[in-house]
Enzyme design. Structure first.
Site, PDB file in Angstrom:
ATOM      1  N   GLY A  15       1.257  -0.775  -0.371  1.00 34.30           N
ATOM      2  CA  GLY A  15       0.489   0.158   0.135  1.00 34.30           C
ATOM      3  C   GLY A  15       0.584   1.511   0.134  1.00 34.30           C
ATOM      4  O   GLY A  15       0.665   2.219   0.770  1.00 34.30           O
ATOM      5  N   GLY A  18      -0.400   5.299  -0.392  1.00 32.86           N
ATOM      6  CA  GLY A  18      -1.491   5.850  -0.054  1.00 32.86           C
ATOM      7  C   GLY A  18      -1.051   6.917   0.483  1.00 32.86           C
ATOM      8  O   GLY A  18       0.664   7.533   0.167  1.00 32.86           O
ATOM      9  N   GLN A  19      -2.144   7.223   1.421  1.00 35.78           N
ATOM     10  CA  GLN A  19      -1.398   8.000   2.524  1.00 35.78           C
ATOM     11  C   GLN A  19      -0.168   8.579   3.229  1.00 35.78           C
ATOM     12  O   GLN A  19       0.760   9.324   3.016  1.00 35.78           O
ATOM     13  CB  GLN A  19      -2.819   8.825   2.772  1.00 35.78           C
ATOM     14  CG  GLN A  19      -2.187  10.637   4.478  1.00 35.78           C
ATOM     15  CD  GLN A  19      -3.356  10.850   5.172  1.00 35.78           C
ATOM     16  OE1 GLN A  19      -4.164   9.915   5.346  1.00 35.78           O
ATOM     17  NE2 GLN A  19      -3.389  11.310   5.607  1.00 35.78           N
ATOM     18  N   ASP A  41       2.149  -1.821  -4.341  1.00 34.12           N
ATOM     19  CA  ASP A  41       0.920  -1.667  -4.771  1.00 34.12           C
ATOM     20  C   ASP A  41      -0.272  -2.259  -5.782  1.00 34.12           C
ATOM     21  O   ASP A  41       0.898  -2.576  -6.414  1.00 34.12           O
ATOM     22  CB  ASP A  41       1.028  -0.066  -4.797  1.00 34.12           C
ATOM     23  CG  ASP A  41      -0.531   0.940  -3.777  1.00 34.12           C
ATOM     24  OD1 ASP A  41      -1.900   0.694  -4.303  1.00 34.12           O
ATOM     25  OD2 ASP A  41      -0.301   1.476  -3.133  1.00 34.12           O
ATOM     26  N   ARG A  43      -2.086  -0.271  -6.825  1.00 33.81           N
ATOM     27  CA  ARG A  43      -1.594   1.407  -8.866  1.00 33.81           C
ATOM     28  C   ARG A  43      -0.205   1.507  -8.626  1.00 33.81           C
ATOM     29  O   ARG A  43       0.650   1.332  -7.966  1.00 33.81           O
ATOM     30  CB  ARG A  43      -2.815   1.816  -7.927  1.00 33.81           C
ATOM     31  CG  ARG A  43      -2.686   2.373  -6.568  1.00 33.81           C
ATOM     32  CD  ARG A  43      -3.992   3.782  -6.501  1.00 33.81           C
ATOM     33  NE  ARG A  43      -3.414   4.391  -4.924  1.00 33.81           N
ATOM     34  CZ  ARG A  43      -3.208   5.889  -4.280  1.00 33.81           C
ATOM     35  NH1 ARG A  43      -3.566   6.250  -5.300  1.00 33.81           N
ATOM     36  NH2 ARG A  43      -3.524   5.610  -3.164  1.00 33.81           N
ATOM     37  N   ASP A  59      -0.424  -7.383  -5.516  1.00 30.74           N
ATOM     38  CA  ASP A  59      -2.054  -7.039  -4.422  1.00 30.74           C
ATOM     39  C   ASP A  59      -1.759  -7.929  -3.267  1.00 30.74           C
ATOM     40  O   ASP A  59      -1.224  -9.514  -3.272  1.00 30.74           O
ATOM     41  CB  ASP A  59      -3.049  -8.123  -5.882  1.00 30.74           C
ATOM     42  CG  ASP A  59      -4.096  -7.979  -5.203  1.00 30.74           C
ATOM     43  OD1 ASP A  59      -4.356  -7.862  -4.177  1.00 30.74           O
ATOM     44  OD2 ASP A  59      -4.809  -8.668  -6.137  1.00 30.74           O
ATOM     45  N   TYR A 148     -14.358  -2.170   9.070  1.00 26.54           N
ATOM     46  CA  TYR A 148     -13.219  -1.507   9.042  1.00 26.54           C
ATOM     47  C   TYR A 148     -12.009  -2.138  11.324  1.00 26.54           C
ATOM     48  O   TYR A 148     -11.591  -2.558  11.592  1.00 26.54           O
ATOM     49  CB  TYR A 148     -12.809  -0.050   9.625  1.00 26.54           C
ATOM     50  CG  TYR A 148     -11.253   0.469   9.498  1.00 26.54           C
ATOM     51  CD1 TYR A 148     -10.025  -0.065   8.383  1.00 26.54           C
ATOM     52  CD2 TYR A 148     -11.496   1.312  10.326  1.00 26.54           C
ATOM     53  CE1 TYR A 148      -9.136   0.889   8.182  1.00 26.54           C
ATOM     54  CE2 TYR A 148      -9.942   2.608  10.471  1.00 26.54           C
ATOM     55  CZ  TYR A 148      -8.899   2.037   9.631  1.00 26.54           C
ATOM     56  OH  TYR A 148      -7.638   2.210   9.908  1.00 26.54           O
ATOM     57  N   LYS A 152      -9.708  -4.484  11.983  1.00 25.25           N
ATOM     58  CA  LYS A 152      -8.161  -4.359  13.269  1.00 25.25           C
ATOM     59  C   LYS A 152      -8.208  -4.479  14.185  1.00 25.25           C
ATOM     60  O   LYS A 152      -7.181  -5.205  14.447  1.00 25.25           O
ATOM     61  CB  LYS A 152      -8.210  -2.312  13.218  1.00 25.25           C
ATOM     62  CG  LYS A 152      -8.066  -1.750  11.650  1.00 25.25           C
ATOM     63  CD  LYS A 152      -6.192  -2.093  10.742  1.00 25.25           C
ATOM     64  CE  LYS A 152      -5.994  -1.080  10.321  1.00 25.25           C
ATOM     65  NZ  LYS A 152      -5.074  -1.425   9.286  1.00 25.25           N
TER      66      LYS A 152
HETATM   67  N1  LIG Z   1      -4.603   8.102   7.283  1.00 24.97           N
HETATM   68  C1  LIG Z   1      -5.213   7.159   8.269  1.00 24.97           C
HETATM   69  O1  LIG Z   1      -5.470   8.392   9.003  1.00 24.97           O
HETATM   70  C2  LIG Z   1      -5.262   6.499   9.298  1.00 24.97           C
HETATM   71  C3  LIG Z   1      -5.375   6.523  10.275  1.00 24.97           C
HETATM   72  C4  LIG Z   1      -5.077   5.138  11.508  1.00 24.97           C
HETATM   73  C5  LIG Z   1      -4.767   3.550  10.659  1.00 24.97           C
HETATM   74  N2  LIG Z   1      -4.176   3.838   9.048  1.00 24.97           N
HETATM   75  C6  LIG Z   1      -3.882   2.617   8.838  1.00 24.97           C
HETATM   76  O2  LIG Z   1      -2.576   2.671   8.339  1.00 24.97           O
HETATM   77  C7  LIG Z   1      -2.866   2.368   7.027  1.00 24.97           C
HETATM   78  C8  LIG Z   1      -2.320   2.988   5.666  1.00 24.97           C
HETATM   79  O3  LIG Z   1      -3.019   4.591   5.689  1.00 24.97           O
HETATM   80  P1  LIG Z   1      -3.390   5.394   4.881  1.00 24.97           P
HETATM   81  O4  LIG Z   1      -3.974   6.224   5.382  1.00 24.97           O
HETATM   82  O5  LIG Z   1      -1.830   5.409   4.227  1.00 24.97           O
HETATM   83  O6  LIG Z   1      -4.088   4.779   3.059  1.00 24.97           O
HETATM   84  P2  LIG Z   1      -4.593   4.851   1.615  1.00 24.97           P
HETATM   85  O7  LIG Z   1      -5.954   4.676   1.694  1.00 24.97           O
HETATM   86  O8  LIG Z   1      -3.947   6.257   1.766  1.00 24.97           O
HETATM   87  O9  LIG Z   1      -3.395   3.630   1.087  1.00 24.97           O
HETATM   88  C9  LIG Z   1      -3.564   2.228   1.075  1.00 24.97           C
HETATM   89  C10 LIG Z   1      -2.883   1.966   0.039  1.00 24.97           C
HETATM   90  O10 LIG Z   1      -3.693   1.083  -0.224  1.00 24.97           O
HETATM   91  C11 LIG Z   1      -3.453   0.034  -1.587  1.00 24.97           C
HETATM   92  N3  LIG Z   1      -4.417  -0.953  -1.517  1.00 24.97           N
HETATM   93  C12 LIG Z   1      -5.276  -1.701  -1.927  1.00 24.97           C
HETATM   94  N4  LIG Z   1      -6.442  -2.258  -1.795  1.00 24.97           N
HETATM   95  C13 LIG Z   1      -4.740  -3.235  -2.663  1.00 24.97           C
HETATM   96  C14 LIG Z   1      -4.283  -4.955  -2.644  1.00 24.97           C
HETATM   97  N5  LIG Z   1      -5.141  -5.367  -2.119  1.00 24.97           N
HETATM   98  N6  LIG Z   1      -3.150  -4.832  -2.056  1.00 24.97           N
HETATM   99  C15 LIG Z   1      -1.885  -4.047  -2.048  1.00 24.97           C
HETATM  100  N7  LIG Z   1      -2.413  -2.790  -2.388  1.00 24.97           N
HETATM  101  C16 LIG Z   1      -3.952  -2.270  -1.968  1.00 24.97           C
HETATM  102  C17 LIG Z   1      -4.238   1.310  -2.756  1.00 24.97           C
HETATM  103  O11 LIG Z   1      -3.520   1.190  -3.850  1.00 24.97           O
HETATM  104  C18 LIG Z   1      -3.354   2.914  -1.943  1.00 24.97           C
HETATM  105  O12 LIG Z   1      -2.672   2.932  -1.991  1.00 24.97           O
HETATM  106  C19 LIG Z   1      -3.891   1.418   7.293  1.00 24.97           C
HETATM  107  O13 LIG Z   1      -3.866   0.023   7.365  1.00 24.97           O
HETATM  108  C20 LIG Z   1      -5.044   2.258   7.587  1.00 24.97           C
HETATM  109  O14 LIG Z   1      -5.813   0.884   8.396  1.00 24.97           O
HETATM  110  C21 LIG Z   1      -4.583   5.455   8.354  1.00 24.97           C
END
Ligand SMILES: NC(=O)c1ccc[n+]([C@@H]2O[C@H](COP(=O)([O-])OP(=O)(O)OC[C@H]3O[C@@H](n4cnc5c(N)ncnc54)[C@H](O)[C@@H]3O)[C@@H](O)[C@H]2O)c1
Length: 335
Positions: A15, A18-19, A41, A43, A59, A148, A152
């Protein structure tokens, strides 16, 4: 400095675009060497990346693909970020279960077979309406009412199981809402806090999807990244809780964020257009976390408060929007 127990084996981030991943990957590259980090990732990255960056389309739901990536790249540590976030998971709970549980199980199995360390990010969403809301303790009732949250809590337990049953070094954080400027958040209940800054920089009124009295915990991205690295480099003997440590920096309502933004953007305003699904999720979450266990066990301390974060967010977003305008003007004059 190389990873403590990985014998110079590489790092896999799932992943990665992502953010959180899009800022964690460059940090890991700077710390452990660009050639030692594999960014994976579903993508491709949104922006250009340097030549030497190792990118893998992966994936996490595909077990053979996860195993193959870990073997091929000689992976020693996995930062498993791929997941579906709270609001999106409520829309597609079946897919969320497959990704959040299936993906984690695949990563842990690969870690078991190839002896990898694993980082797993949990969340304030791992708590529920029967959890004490104020100063939510490290060890308390965890009966979340969202898919969710269910994945978790189960993920925290599964990581503990792999640590105690197979000796895998799994470590995790319960993160609050993450605020950052580089990459848009991916469908969580706390996304409004990030969106507010973007609207303020564009001079627009922000339609907030939570009520004005909703209080939730937040952290600014530089603190999130530091927490992840500090936990992963901490002495294992000192960790009383592996999965997962409460961490936080600030507990805020939307008007409190808006008031701080107004110190820099005086005309910024917020209207309230409540989204019932996301409000129901937020109502079941803690309004403040007790992160004393993380402070005692591995020295956790946030460095950004609301005032510092707001100033930095607005500076970064204003300069990137200025750059975009300049680029547009430049390309218009060349036409
Ligand atoms: N951002 C927050 O505020 C926050 C808060 C608490 C926990 N988290 C946890 O941190 C982690 C990362 O969060 P984030 O905000 O970067 O999420 P995000 O949604 O921005 O990024 C997730 C990434 O996972 C990729 N993804 C989706 N399906 C996939 C698959 N089957 N195989 C591989 N990659 C795949 C997506 O393309 C994306 O780039 C997550 O586990 C989330 O639960 C985030």
């Amino acid at each position: 400095m190389l990873q403590r127990t990985s014998n110079k084996r590489a790092i896999l981030v799932t992943g990665a675009f992502g953010q959180i991943g899009s800022e964690l990957v460059p940090l890991l590259q700077r710390r452990y060497g660009i050639e030692n980090v594999v960014a994976s990732d579903l993508r491709r990255p949104a922006r250009c990346v340097a030549n030497k960056v190792r990118i893998e389309t992966l994936d996490c739901i595909d077990f053979e693909a996860v195993l193959d990536a870990v073997r091929r790249h000689n992976i020693g540590t996995i930062y498993h970020l791929a997941a579906m976030l709270s609001a999106t998971a409520e829309r597609e709970p079946q897919i969320a279960w497959r990704l959040n549980m299936g993906g984690l199980h695949n990563v842990l199995e690969a870690a078991r077979q190839y002896g990898c360390r694993v980082f797993f990010p949990s969340t304030i969403g791992a708590f529920g309406p029967s959890t004490p809301r104020e100063q939510t303790p490290q060890v308390t009732i965890q009966r979340p009412t969202t898919l969710y949250g269910v994945t978790k809590v189960a993920g925290e337990l599964l990581c503990d199981y792999y640590a105690s049953r197979y000796g895998i070094d799994t470590r995790g954080l319960r993160l609050p809402g993450v605020i950052s400027y580089l990459t848009a958040p991916g469908g969580g209940t706390t996304d409004y806090a990030v969106e507010m800054f973007h609207y303020a920089v564009r001079g627009e009124t922000y339609p907030c999807f939570l009520t004005d009295h909703t209080r939730l915990d937040f952290m600014y991205m530089p603190d999130v990244l530091r927490a992840i690295l500090t936990l992963m480099e901490a002495d294992e003997q000192r960790l009383r809780h592996r999965n997962a440590y409460n961490v936080t920096a600030m507990s805020l309502t939307p008007p409190e964020i808006a008031a701080e933004i107004r110190k820099h953007v005086p005309h910024f305003s917020v209207s309230y257009k409540v989204d019932r699904t996301r409000q129901a999720i937020a109502n079941a979450w803690p309004s403040s976390l007790d992160d004393s266990a993380a402070r005692i066990d591995w020295g956790w301390r946030p460095t950004f408060d609301l005032a510092d974060m707001t100033k930095h967010m607005l500076q970064q977003l204003s300069s990137s929007s200025r750059r975009m305008t300049e680029n547009r003007l430049l390309s218009a004059t060349h036409q």
